[in-house]
Design a protein around this motif. Structure first.
Motif, short mmCIF file in Angstrom:
data_model
loop_
_atom_site.label_atom_id
_atom_site.label_comp_id
_atom_site.label_asym_id
_atom_site.label_seq_id
_atom_site.Cartn_x
_atom_site.Cartn_y
_atom_site.Cartn_z
N ILE A 50 25.61 -7.47 -47.57
CA ILE A 50 26.33 -6.45 -46.81
C ILE A 50 27.01 -5.50 -47.79
CG2 ILE A 50 28.10 -6.00 -45.05
CD1 ILE A 50 25.54 -7.45 -44.01
N ASP A 74 24.74 -2.64 -43.76
CA ASP A 74 25.97 -2.99 -43.07
C ASP A 74 25.55 -3.93 -41.94
OD1 ASP A 74 24.94 -1.38 -40.98
OD2 ASP A 74 26.25 0.28 -41.43
N GLU A 75 26.52 -4.42 -41.18
CA GLU A 75 26.18 -5.38 -40.13
C GLU A 75 25.18 -4.84 -39.13
OE1 GLU A 75 28.94 -8.05 -38.09
OE2 GLU A 75 30.43 -7.39 -39.57
N THR A 109 24.05 -13.43 -39.48
CA THR A 109 24.83 -12.35 -40.09
C THR A 109 26.17 -12.89 -40.57
OG1 THR A 109 23.75 -10.70 -38.69
CG2 THR A 109 25.81 -10.04 -39.74
N LYS A 113 27.47 -13.04 -44.49
CA LYS A 113 28.75 -12.40 -44.84
C LYS A 113 29.74 -13.39 -45.45
CE LYS A 113 30.82 -9.85 -41.98
NZ LYS A 113 31.47 -9.44 -40.74
#
Length: 123
Positions: A50, A74-75, A109, A113
């Motif tokens: 990320i 990014d997410e 995800t 992260k």
């Protein structure tokens, strides 16, 4: 001044379960590694994904499509990609068909992260 929608998003609880994401990640392990000591395998290692520019990890031979995609992970971008990699980046080398369940996408995800660029688990 922060817009009401932006403030609400900042206060929203995190989406996804790291422990469940680790289980989902077993679908990825044959090609990708994450954590301390991770290295590129069939696919690039995913520490610090990320915030990284797509196609930029040194030591991995990305497809031209990935290198020139202009994506930054990014997410939202990652979630869109992992749902259908070939639709998001036509010409990607990634053979994985994608994850269809939103809960699996949210969980993996959250798991990704949870690692820093150095491969260490974040607090």
């Amino acid at each position: 001044m922060v817009a009401a929608g932006a403030a609400a998003a900042e206060d929203a609880p995190p989406v996804g379960d790291v422990g469940m994401g680790e289980k989902v990640f077993t679908k990825c392990r044959s090609c990708h590694q994450i954590g301390e000591g991770a290295h590129t395998a069939v696919g690039p290692e995913l520490n610090g994904l990320i915030g990284r520019h797509a196609g930029s990890l040194p030591g991995y031979n990305y497809s031209e499509a990935m290198k020139t995609s202009g994506l930054v992970w990014d997410e939202a971008t990652f979630k869109d990609y992992i749902r259908d990699p070939k639709a998001k980046v036509p010409g990607t080398k990634m053979a994985f068909a994608g994850l269809s369940r939103q809960s699996d996408i949210d969980n993996v995800t959250a798991y990704l992260k949870s690692f820093g660029a150095d491969g260490k688990k974040l607090p």
